[in-house]
Design a protein around this motif. Structure first.
Motif, short mmCIF file in Angstrom:
data_model
loop_
_atom_site.label_atom_id
_atom_site.label_comp_id
_atom_site.label_asym_id
_atom_site.label_seq_id
_atom_site.Cartn_x
_atom_site.Cartn_y
_atom_site.Cartn_z
N PRO A 141 0.59 -0.90 0.08
CA PRO A 141 0.06 0.17 0.00
C PRO A 141 0.80 1.43 -0.04
O PRO A 141 1.97 1.57 0.81
N ILE A 142 0.36 1.93 -0.96
CA ILE A 142 0.92 3.55 -0.36
C ILE A 142 0.01 4.17 -0.52
O ILE A 142 -1.09 4.65 -0.72
N GLN A 143 0.47 6.33 -0.22
CA GLN A 143 -0.07 7.02 -0.12
C GLN A 143 0.04 8.15 -0.78
O GLN A 143 1.48 8.31 -0.89
N HIS A 144 -0.39 8.68 -1.31
CA HIS A 144 -0.58 10.41 -1.77
C HIS A 144 0.80 10.91 -0.62
O HIS A 144 0.30 11.30 0.21
N ASP A 145 1.13 11.64 -1.13
CA ASP A 145 3.22 11.92 -0.61
C ASP A 145 3.51 11.48 0.51
O ASP A 145 4.10 12.24 0.88
N SER A 146 3.14 10.10 0.00
CA SER A 146 4.42 9.74 1.48
C SER A 146 5.76 8.87 0.82
O SER A 146 4.93 8.46 -0.65
N VAL A 147 6.56 9.06 0.64
CA VAL A 147 7.83 8.39 0.46
C VAL A 147 8.01 6.72 0.39
O VAL A 147 7.83 6.39 1.90
N VAL A 148 8.59 6.30 -0.64
CA VAL A 148 8.60 5.42 -0.34
C VAL A 148 10.11 5.00 -0.23
O VAL A 148 10.90 5.32 -0.94
N SER A 149 10.68 4.62 0.06
CA SER A 149 12.63 4.67 0.48
C SER A 149 13.09 3.08 0.09
O SER A 149 12.71 2.13 0.83
N LEU A 150 13.35 3.20 -0.92
CA LEU A 150 13.93 1.72 -1.24
C LEU A 150 15.09 1.73 -1.14
O LEU A 150 15.67 0.07 -0.93
N ASN A 151 15.77 2.43 -0.83
CA ASN A 151 17.16 2.63 -0.04
C ASN A 151 17.36 3.73 0.58
O ASN A 151 16.61 4.43 0.25
N ASN A 152 18.33 4.10 0.98
CA ASN A 152 19.03 5.55 1.58
C ASN A 152 19.08 5.77 0.01
O ASN A 152 19.21 7.33 0.60
N ASN A 153 19.33 5.79 -0.88
CA ASN A 153 19.14 6.81 -1.80
C ASN A 153 18.59 6.33 -3.15
O ASN A 153 18.92 7.20 -3.54
N LEU A 154 17.18 5.63 -3.29
CA LEU A 154 16.49 5.55 -4.14
C LEU A 154 14.96 5.83 -3.40
O LEU A 154 14.67 4.81 -1.84
N LYS A 155 14.50 6.31 -3.99
CA LYS A 155 13.15 7.32 -3.48
C LYS A 155 11.65 7.22 -3.67
O LYS A 155 12.32 7.90 -5.01
N VAL A 156 10.57 7.21 -4.54
CA VAL A 156 9.18 7.07 -4.52
C VAL A 156 9.02 7.72 -4.82
O VAL A 156 8.26 7.20 -2.68
N THR A 157 7.95 8.96 -4.46
CA THR A 157 7.19 9.55 -3.96
C THR A 157 5.82 9.74 -4.74
O THR A 157 5.47 10.33 -5.44
N PRO A 158 4.29 8.82 -4.50
CA PRO A 158 3.62 9.43 -5.56
C PRO A 158 2.17 10.59 -4.29
O PRO A 158 2.16 10.97 -3.79
#
Length: 322
Positions: A175-192
């Protein structure tokens, strides 16, 4: 005796030559590998949901393909490759999912996984139906992570045949949320983040993809820029690359009421940015082209005119350092 010495010399030279070739191959492969950044985005497709050529299209746009003048264009999709953690992710599961995951495997990284994560934007056919290839009738995958917003998650859980993917544990919804950061690792992030679009079955999101050094904006589908609560110009200025919806070039392009399939026309986007500096314009990479959009072609005078203004066009195989 002399004959034996000559044979030994030939064998030695042969072995030396083989070893040299092997060493050269290793050096060459290493050189090729070092040319790629450690974390990057790669374009896996540029076409609208139905691809190019379009079904039952006999117009000049698709005739160019059948005449051998234009190559097939895969459906709009981005790959995210992390050579540090040896992971690969895909943004949208398109009808070309089989070919696009194979491209990631053969051209970028083969880590033994079909994919390490799928980020979905919404429930229109070009953006999630590729999940079917993970199912019982195809790969029979084991818990592939699928990142989905609340309505998208509910749709997959309650609607067949997608619910079978969960029943058979082919996918594992994250599950992901609006404007909530998904940290794949310390240097890689995805934000929907939410964008306005035809949300019959799910909400629609774009993504910020952030690496150690650079950021990318990905909005393959949106109704119109003015309907969005955010200012697209300001959002583009915050990132290094912006992959934005270019479904249609201009109004009247289709023999349909185009107000019922709203997207920002390419001409509207270029007009919106016409007073911005070249650095800002250079960040825009048009993507998600309908078959009727003349700029889906590898070469076209209208495409050249937009490029001359400072804008860019995403092309399959392109790599963008993060």
């Amino acid at each position: 005796m002399r004959t034996i010495q000559i044979l030994c010399l030939i064998c030695f030279l042969g072995l030396f030559n083989c070893n040299s070739k092997n060493e050269t191959k290793v050096i060459t492969e290493t050189a090729i590998e070092t040319k790629k950044p450690k974390q990057y985005i790669t374009v896996l497709g540029i076409a609208q949901d139905a691809g190019y050529p379009h079904i039952n299209c006999d117009n000049d746009c698709c005739k160019s393909f059948y005449d051998g003048e234009e190559p097939k264009k895969l459906v709009s999709c981005l790959g995210l490759v992390d050579l540090v953690d040896k992971k690969k992710y895909i943004f949208d599961a398109t009808p070309d999912f089989t070919q696009q995951t194979q491209i990631l495997k053969t051209d970028h990284i083969d880590n033994g996984n079909i994919i390490d994560g799928v980020f979905l934007t919404h429930a229109h056919i070009g953006h999630y139906t590729g999940l079917m290839y993970l199912g019982f009738e195809a790969l029979g995958a084991n818990k592939v992570p699928v990142y989905a917003m609340p309505r998208m998650k509910q749709y997959l859980e309650t609607s067949g045949p997608w619910s079978q993917l969960l029943a058979f544990k082919n996918i594992d919804i994250k599950p992901i949320q609006h404007d909530s950061v998904v940290s794949l690792n310390n240097n890689l992030k995805v934000t929907p983040f939410l964008v306005p679009h035809r949300d019959e079955y799910s909400e629609t999101v774009g993504y910020i993809i952030e690496g150690q050094h650079k950021k990318a904006l990905f909005i393959p589908d949106i109704d119109k820029w003015e309907k969005w609560e955010r200012n697209i110009i300001e959002e583009v200025k915050k990132v290094d690359y912006a992959f934005v919806d270019a479904s249609f070039f201009r109004d009247g392009e289709l023999d349909r009421d185009m107000s019922k399939i709203p997207h920002p026309f390419t001409t509207q986007t270029t007009t919106l940015f016409e007073n911005e500096d070249l650095e800002t314009k250079n960040k825009i990479h048009f993507i998600h082209f309908n078959h009727s959009n003349p700029t889906i072609k590898d070469s076209h005078r209208l495409k050249d005119s937009i490029i001359n203004l400072g804008f860019k066009f995403a092309k399959r195989g392109d790599i963008y350092d993060l």
